[in-house]
Enzyme design. Structure first.
Site, PDB file in Angstrom:
ATOM      1  N   HIS A 331      -1.120 -36.555 -97.673  1.00  0.00           N
ATOM      2  CA  HIS A 331      -1.937 -37.385 -98.569  1.00  0.00           C
ATOM      3  C   HIS A 331      -1.870 -38.853 -98.154  1.00  0.00           C
ATOM      4  CE1 HIS A 331      -3.368 -38.676-102.700  1.00  0.00           C
ATOM      5  NE2 HIS A 331      -2.746 -39.779-102.294  1.00  0.00           N
ATOM      6  N   GLU A 332      -0.663 -39.371 -97.984  1.00  0.00           N
ATOM      7  CA  GLU A 332      -0.510 -40.803 -97.702  1.00  0.00           C
ATOM      8  C   GLU A 332      -1.108 -41.177 -96.353  1.00  0.00           C
ATOM      9  OE1 GLU A 332       0.116 -42.643-100.009  1.00  0.00           O
ATOM     10  OE2 GLU A 332       1.100 -41.304-101.414  1.00  0.00           O
ATOM     11  N   HIS A 335      -4.846 -41.643 -96.297  1.00  0.00           N
ATOM     12  CA  HIS A 335      -5.353 -42.956 -96.708  1.00  0.00           C
ATOM     13  C   HIS A 335      -5.606 -43.830 -95.475  1.00  0.00           C
ATOM     14  CE1 HIS A 335      -5.335 -42.733-101.010  1.00  0.00           C
ATOM     15  NE2 HIS A 335      -4.053 -42.456-101.098  1.00  0.00           N
ATOM     16  N   GLU A 355      -9.087 -41.093-103.156  1.00  0.00           N
ATOM     17  CA  GLU A 355      -7.935 -40.290-103.582  1.00  0.00           C
ATOM     18  C   GLU A 355      -8.164 -38.807-103.339  1.00  0.00           C
ATOM     19  OE1 GLU A 355      -4.708 -40.372-104.978  1.00  0.00           O
ATOM     20  OE2 GLU A 355      -4.834 -42.298-103.989  1.00  0.00           O
ATOM     21  N   HIS A 418      -6.992 -41.958-109.523  1.00  0.00           N
ATOM     22  CA  HIS A 418      -6.246 -40.710-109.379  1.00  0.00           C
ATOM     23  C   HIS A 418      -6.789 -39.626-110.294  1.00  0.00           C
ATOM     24  CE1 HIS A 418      -3.363 -43.781-107.909  1.00  0.00           C
ATOM     25  NE2 HIS A 418      -3.062 -42.842-107.038  1.00  0.00           N
TER      26      HIS A 418
END
Length: 521
Positions: A331-332, A335, A355, A418
């Site tokens: 996920h990170e 970004h 997100e 989110h």
């Protein structure tokens, strides 16, 4: 990410593109850029171009059939246009095939400000607290219905849970009103209870230097992992080892979390390279790095473009374990992929898509790894909780967290990003798995007028994870722009499905049906 103006005697003349492609050489990239610049001028009615505009190429994708997609950032009268980015689609034989952009109106405005930069900084701090950086940038803000002259103010502060904040605050240069803000720190938004989990016995590629092993991977862009030792500043110290046998799986061993972070980085790198042909987060062969043991009792993780790194807290030890589970790592780092492609602004509907993109590919990384210690699923961060139940988000039924939206509605941009992400997460699950995929939880469709909770019983058949992920990746990297909305994402994914599988194909029809099932029409 700083913008470098294009120099030259004409608005459409720029330096040779300095980008790296794993499939095209520099000459091909430069030629594609030159053709795209020609199309910007020739198709000025569509691209909103005139003599006051200039462009900097940010990315080039060349398909196997010679179709070229060149992404540009726009300037107007020498000022950066937020929301003015565009992608030019053409062919190596010179044919113009269209363009993707958010800008809907030609720019016709003065660049003379009434509000001083110092006044804009004061307004930004009054609205958000923190400390404004001394230098502010005058910009054209074109994410709204009517473009306006504005100041972009950078504000540094700390969020309530200790996460650093790097805010972009947009202040109207005529009235001093704060128009919008977004954060360069993209978090995993942890909340709830559950159990921590580690990757178990995994293979690691490390770096041997003068008899000492470093937790650094030369085969994946020299990505590495450092120990912050509960500090909050600096880069930390790279983990080292004498025998290349790292940690023991216990939290009492500081390297255990380092192994999980490094493993997550390696798997994410491999997923993007082997599935999508992407050579690292920025597609330039350079690895991001990890900072673990950040702060004390910190219940979160975040990506920062400034350091090009992931940062993971240890959790409070009561409700949460450390925050570097595999899907959180994927996920990170996603970004970072988003910031170097569509660069979806972290606010409103584009922020929800940002997100969701990280949730989608964090989940796909988990499936790619097929790690027996962390069975893949469509839950986000389910391994973070000590209780062994719950998750940060549920893609098959987003509203299970009590806050996320299953369905699109007109004011969804007012939700935290989110939670608005639930619409695209729900779409992706329905596209990949359908309403009742084999071995999957049941997912319901939406009924018009129901804002958050899906209650419909219509049946959809999924097309599978691989085609769904390829469609989303192509939409992100070729068609979405910084201010894409959910309806714009529908258009982008339908274009991507057309490119990959053809108009009217099973996959194309499934994309349309899945968006309609979450009320994006």
């Amino acid at each position: 990410m700083k913008f470098t103006p294009v120099s030259g005697s004409s608005a459409l003349i720029g330096a040779v593109l300095a980008l790296v492609s794993s499939t095209s050489n520099a000459a091909d990239l430069a030629a594609a850029e030159a053709r795209a610049r020609g199309h910007i001028a020739a198709e000025s009615a569509r691209t909103m171009h005139d003599a006051q505009h200039s462009y900097a190429a940010r990315d080039v994708i060349i398909d196997d059939d010679g179709t070229e997609h060149v992404r540009f950032d726009r300037q107007y009268k020498g000022l950066r246009v937020i929301g003015g980015d565009l992608v030019v689609h053409s062919h190596a034989d010179g044919r113009f095939k269209g363009n993707s952009q958010t800008l809907a109106k030609s720019l016709r405005l003065s660049t003379q400000h009434k509000i001083k930069a110092s006044e804009a900084r004061a307004a930004a701090v009054a609205a958000h607290g923190g400390e404004a950086q001394k230098v502010s940038e005058k910009v054209i803000y074109a994410r709204g219905d009517s473009p306006v002259l504005a100041w972009e103010v950078r504000v540094n502060k700390a969020q309530a849970d200790g996460t650093p904040s790097e805010l972009h605050v947009i202040v109207d240069a005529a009235s001093g009103a704060v128009l919008e803000s977004w954060d360069d720190i993209h978090t995993a938004a942890a909340n709830g209870t559950g159990t921590g989990y580690f990757s178990g016995n995994v293979a690691l590629t490390t770096d041997l230097v003068s008899g000492t092993y470093y937790l650094r991977d030369p085969s994946r862009g020299n990505t590495y992992t450092t120990n912050m030792s509960n500090g909050t500043t600096g880069n930390g110290t790279v983990f080292t080892d004498a025998d290349n046998v790292w940690a023991n799986g216990l939290l009492s061993n500081t390297a255990t979390i380092g192994v999980d972070a490094q493993y997550g980085t390696a798997v994410t790198w491999d997923y993007y390279k082997n599935v999508h042909g992407r050579n690292g987060i920025a597609n330039n062969g350079v690895g991001a790095y990890n900072r673990v043991h950040y702060s004390s009792g910190y219940n979160n993780a975040y990506w920062s473009d400034t350091c090009f790194c992931m940062t993971y807290g240890d959790g409070d030890g009561t409700t949460f374990n450390p925050f570097d589970s595999l899907d959180v790592a994927g996920h990170e780092m996603t970004h970072g992929v988003t910031s170097r492609t569509a660069n979806l602004t972290y606010s409103g509907q584009s922020g929800g898509l940002n997100e969701a993109t990280s949730d989608i590919f964090g989940t796909m990384v988990e499936y790619y790894a097929a790690n027996a210690n962390d069975a893949p699923d469509y839950k986000i961060g389910e391994k973070l909780y000590k209780s062994g139940t719950g998750a940060l988000r549920y893609m098959y039924s987003p509203n299970l967290d009590g806050s996320s939206a299953d369905c699109y509605y007109s004011t969804i941009a007012n939700l935290d990003v989110h939670y608005s992400s639930g619409v695209a997460n729900h779409f992706f699950f329905l596209l990949a798995e359908g309403t009742a995929g084999a071995g999957m939880p049941t997912s319901k469709t939406c009924i018009t007028g129901n804002k958050l909770k899906a209650t419909g019983t219509a049946s959809l058949t999924g097309i599978g994870r691989s085609p769904a992920a390829k469609i989303w990746y192509r939409a992100l990297t070729v068609y979405m722009t910084s201010s894409t909305t959910f309806k714009g994402a529908r258009t982008a994914t339908l274009k991507a499905a057309t490119d990959l599988y053809g108009t009217g194909s099973t996959q194309y029809n499934a994309v349309a049906a899945a968006w309609s099932a979450v009320l994006v029409n």
